[in-house]
Design a protein around this motif. Structure first.
Motif, PDB file in Angstrom:
ATOM      1  N   CYS A  63       0.874  -1.273   0.075  1.00 26.87           N
ATOM      2  CA  CYS A  63      -0.039  -0.006   0.143  1.00 26.87           C
ATOM      3  C   CYS A  63       0.959   1.262  -0.081  1.00 26.87           C
ATOM      4  N   ILE A  64       0.380   1.996  -0.721  1.00 29.37           N
ATOM      5  CA  ILE A  64       1.210   3.588  -0.880  1.00 29.37           C
ATOM      6  C   ILE A  64       0.680   4.472   0.001  1.00 29.37           C
ATOM      7  N   GLY A  65       0.998   5.295   0.799  1.00 32.40           N
ATOM      8  CA  GLY A  65       0.352   6.271   1.628  1.00 32.40           C
ATOM      9  C   GLY A  65       0.644   7.616   0.955  1.00 32.40           C
ATOM     10  N   VAL A  66      -0.341   8.842   1.419  1.00 29.41           N
ATOM     11  CA  VAL A  66       0.015   9.962   1.067  1.00 29.41           C
ATOM     12  C   VAL A  66       0.630  10.285  -0.376  1.00 29.41           C
ATOM     13  N   THR A  84       5.761   6.543   0.174  1.00 31.99           N
ATOM     14  CA  THR A  84       5.380   6.089   1.519  1.00 31.99           C
ATOM     15  C   THR A  84       4.762   4.414   1.504  1.00 31.99           C
ATOM     16  N   VAL A  85       5.356   3.581   1.902  1.00 32.30           N
ATOM     17  CA  VAL A  85       4.863   2.063   1.802  1.00 32.30           C
ATOM     18  C   VAL A  85       4.677   1.709   3.179  1.00 32.30           C
ATOM     19  N   ILE A 226      -0.548  -3.657  -5.694  1.00 32.02           N
ATOM     20  CA  ILE A 226      -0.323  -2.498  -5.282  1.00 32.02           C
ATOM     21  C   ILE A 226      -1.576  -1.410  -5.067  1.00 32.02           C
ATOM     22  N   SER A 227      -1.812  -1.053  -3.894  1.00 26.95           N
ATOM     23  CA  SER A 227      -2.755   0.052  -3.744  1.00 26.95           C
ATOM     24  C   SER A 227      -2.214   1.191  -3.768  1.00 26.95           C
ATOM     25  N   THR A 228      -2.532   2.186  -4.847  1.00 26.09           N
ATOM     26  CA  THR A 228      -2.001   3.304  -5.091  1.00 26.09           C
ATOM     27  C   THR A 228      -1.865   4.525  -4.286  1.00 26.09           C
TER      28      THR A 228
END
Ligand code: MG
Length: 268
Positions: A63-66, A84-85, A226-228
């Motif tokens: 997952c990718i944050g911000v 940010t992972v 991958i959640s973007t």
């Protein structure tokens, strides 16, 4: 193609969505063998199948944050210099016909509409210019979050990786049907009210850069997700905050992909 999965099988949806041609036992196995070597079954009525997530048990959910500037701003953060992972695990994944189940005592439940990328070919140290050759397709994800748990410590995992907190689906759209993953309108609706409305054009790090960055250190395998990251409009950023309640229906819609619809269930 729009590919759907159910317990024990996967197949492709007809253009009108009314029927499914079974293609085999496992979408991930089919991807891993290069997307051929299957035998079509006889079409079945879509309504007779209970769909799971297209990839019901991904080996990894990265997952990718911000990853949208305006979402960074609404959360009081600077846009990050590198992605940010964080991780979710397969236990978080549910399908388009499942509820999000909130464990007792877990509060401040929020939605995050996200474009999900499903890996088709193993990717290790892949350059961004070749990254999309490793993408099987795209789906809708909801990065459900407990803001209470997410911000209790500096590590977000316990607020994010909760069982059922990653609805994924309703199908995978193969990459050949999405010529530009950075040009997709994305929305989140709660009980019919639009809460998020943006475009994947506004990601800080696009799909190709994310595959390059993650695969520089972590080998991505067929079926990995991958959640973007999510655009602005999350409930936590509203004044006052508007968190999800039991019975709320959350829809993640991405143009060219579809709509993922799930209901929140709070366990007492
Ligand atoms: Mg997110």
């Amino acid at each position: 193609m729009k590919l759907v999965s159910w317990d024990g099988g996967f197949g492709r949806l007809s253009d009108d969505g009314a029927s499914v041609v079974p293609m085999g036992a496992s979408l991930v196995d089919w991807l891993a063998t290069g997307g051929d070597g299957h035998t079509d079954g006889a079409p079945v009525d879509r309504s007779t199948l209970r769909l799971t997530a297209p990839v019901p048990r991904p080996g990894k959910v990265v997952c990718i944050g911000v990853n949208y500037r305006e979402h960074a701003a609404e959360m009081g953060r600077e846009p990050p210099p590198v992605p940010t992972v964080f991780a979710k695990w397969a236990n978080a994944v549910v399908g388009p016909e499942d509820d999000v189940v909130v464990p007792p005592g877990v509060g401040s439940i929020d939605y995050e509409a996200e474009l999900a990328v499903v890996i088709g070919r193993r990717a290790s140290r892949v350059d961004r210019n070749a990254a999309r050759d490793h993408v099987a397709g795209y789906s809708c994800a909801n990065d459900v979050s407990s803001r209470q748990r997410q911000f209790e410590t500096t590590q977000w995992t316990m607020g994010k990786a909760v069982d059922t907190f990653l609805p994924l689906g309703p199908h995978l759209v193969t990459a050949d049907e999405i010529p530009d993953p950075q040009a997709l309108a994305i929305r989140c609706l709660v009980n019919g009210e639009v809460r998020q409305s943006s475009s994947t054009a506004l990601m800080i790090f696009g799909v190709a850069e994310l595959v390059e960055f993650v695969s520089s250190m972590i080998t991505l395998e067929p079926g990995d997700v991958i959640s973007t990251g999510t655009p602005p409009g999350v409930g936590a950023a509203m004044t006052p905050p508007r968190f999800l309640a039991g019975g709320d229906e959350v829809v993640v819609e991405i143009d060219g992909i579809g709509a993922l619809r799930n209901t929140i269930r709070i366990e007492a």
